[in-house]
Design an enzyme around this catalytic site. Structure first.
Site, PDB file in Angstrom:
ATOM      1  N   HIS A  69     -29.101  33.380 -14.503  1.00 34.61           N
ATOM      2  CA  HIS A  69     -30.395  33.093 -14.882  1.00 34.61           C
ATOM      3  C   HIS A  69     -30.825  31.625 -15.312  1.00 34.61           C
ATOM      4  CE1 HIS A  69     -34.394  34.486 -15.887  1.00 34.61           C
ATOM      5  NE2 HIS A  69     -34.477  33.381 -17.019  1.00 34.61           N
ATOM      6  N   ASP A  89     -27.834  37.862 -13.815  1.00 33.58           N
ATOM      7  CA  ASP A  89     -28.824  37.968 -14.444  1.00 33.58           C
ATOM      8  C   ASP A  89     -29.394  39.248 -14.726  1.00 33.58           C
ATOM      9  OD1 ASP A  89     -31.688  37.213 -15.409  1.00 33.58           O
ATOM     10  OD2 ASP A  89     -32.221  36.348 -13.347  1.00 33.58           O
ATOM     11  N   SER A 116     -38.955  32.895 -14.015  1.00 35.10           N
ATOM     12  CA  SER A 116     -38.708  33.771 -15.238  1.00 35.10           C
ATOM     13  C   SER A 116     -40.001  34.194 -16.069  1.00 35.10           C
ATOM     14  CB  SER A 116     -37.916  32.928 -16.211  1.00 35.10           C
ATOM     15  OG  SER A 116     -37.247  33.729 -17.277  1.00 35.10           O
TER      16      SER A 116
END
Ligand SMILES: *[C@@H]1O[C@H](CO)[C@@H](O)[C@H](O)[C@H]1NC(C)=O
Length: 414
Positions: free
Chosen positions: A384, A354, A196
């Site tokens: 995610h 995501d 991320s």
């Protein structure tokens, strides 16, 4: 009778709070709904505390999340994972890091090295906490790797470029020949990795190291897990398709960007409709736009029938933030092909459900176009954050498969 009524009403209210419609592909939907309700409740509580003036929104979020972590940690320590891995909390060039050394000694044979940057929107998370600690121990133990997890500084204490500079300083220190020698690491087998926002930092640091001629040892691979890579287009097919999918909702990601770039949080609604990257801004050249043009860079399967949102003229220019979002150290997807060509070979993990899917997929394509070898590991049932949800009570099958895929790739390619 009244008690029954209250119970029924409370149950309905709770179910209403917890229930969210999810795509069929997502397995264990109730577990994800409960996890998400936990996060939403935490965010609501933090907003309330911030509104009442008790604490900064992010700081109270962090406090609550530490509570979650302690819960997960206590259940895991009873299992006694990887007792052979030696853990030390030290500093690299003044930046706090946690180093994991594998049980097999360095005597005679060299080991792999890996630097890890955790996720959390450049505002949350810790190198030492929760599943990051578990994953890094596994990496160290199973792959005979010296893992260095970096505790870079976060928003609101700092913003861009400080987190990036912290990571870069730690990386340069790690790659210096004497440090590698001290840990008996093979200079040909050093990776940089992150998930991320940590994937953003890993991609940016990998680019900088690749083009800096004063650094003699380079990273040999980069492993990016659903990385954040650009802030110009919040209307890619994945941002639109997955805007209501937990746990990273579209406005939350936009807010993370505003915070990271030190922008006014009230710009959120403008950024959501791409007003910040209108054609009005001449500094966003056609060349730059082409580097994030998903109509060209994405396979048709992902484009579906989505239409690009390009605004002609915005309400007002926001020149200050523009310099940050055009800076390749913040948005590695904007980097020129000549620089990408120098980057190490890559593993890029993306999840179908995501908002950041297309950031990752576009980077796959751009690196490949620049001649870099890329392994694209796409999870059709992924969402995610799944990579971090591998321990009870929030363990997901797709998270465990994603982690396995990542470990196997590194085993064969690092
Ligand atoms: C975006 O800019 C347009 C002007 O082109 C303006 O009318 C609109 O209100 C702006 N949207 C937001 C959400 O600020």
């Amino acid at each position: 009778m009244r008690l029954l009524l209250v119970t029924v009403l409370l149950t309905v209210a709770l179910a209403y709070y917890v229930y969210i419609p999810l795509p069929d592909a997502i397995q264990e939907p109730w577990r994800l709904m409960l996890l998400d309700a936990g996060f939403r409740a935490t965010m609501h509580l933090a907003s309330l505390k911030a509104w009442l003036g008790f604490d900064h929104y992010i700081r109270s979020l962090r406090q609550s999340m530490e509570g979650f972590d302690d819960m997960a940690l206590s259940s895991e320590s009873s299992g006694g994972v990887m007792p052979g891995v030696k853990v030390s909390d030290i500093t690299f060039a003044g930046i706090p890091v946690r180093v994991y050394e594998p049980p097999a000694g360095g005597e005679g044979h060299l080991r792999r090295g890996l630097m890890y940057f955790h996720g959390g929107g450049w505002a949350l998370g810790s190198a030492k906490k929760g599943s990051y600690d578990t994953i890094n121990r596994m990496l160290s133990d199973e792959l005979n790797t010296v893992v260095v997890s970096v505790e870079y500084r976060l928003y609101p204490e700092v913003h861009f470029p400080v987190p990036y500079l912290d990571c870069l300083a730690a990386a340069k220190h790690f790659l210096s020949p004497n440090v590698l020698a001290r840990y008996a690491i093979d200079p040909e087998r050093v990776a940089v990795s992150g998930d991320s926002a940590g994937g953003n930092l890993a991609a940016a640091v990998a680019q900088e190291v690749s083009k800096d001629d004063t650094i003699s040892v380079k990273f040999s691979v980069q492993a990016l897990i659903y990385p954040v890579l650009q802030a110009l287009d919040f209307n890619t097919p994945s941002y639109l398709q997955n805007q209501h999918i937990p746990i990273l909702y579209r406005p939350v990601m936009v807010r993370f960007w505003l915070q990271y770039l030190g922008a006014d949080l009230s710009l959120q609604s403008q950024w959501m409709v791409n007003n910040h990257s209108s054609l009005h801004h001449s500094s966003i050249t056609p060349e730059l736009r082409a580097r994030i043009d998903w109509t060209v860079l994405l396979p048709p399967k992902y484009k579906k029938s989505y239409k690009p949102l390009i605004v002609e003229k915005d309400s007002q220019g926001s020149a200050k933030e523009l310099s940050g979002m055009l800076d390749v150290r913040a948005a590695p997807l904007l980097t020129a092909p000549e620089v990408l060509a120098k980057c190490p070979r890559a593993y890029i993990l993306t999840c179908e459900h995501d908002v950041l899917r297309d950031d990752g997929l576009m980077y796959v394509r751009r690196l490949q176009d620049a001649g870099v070898k890329v392994f694209s590991d796409h999870y059709e049932d992924g969402f995610h954050g799944c990579f971090s949800f591998i321990t009870w009570p929030f363990e997901f099958d797709v998270g465990k498969r994603a982690l396995r895929g990542y470990l196997n790739w590194l085993k064969n390619n690092l």
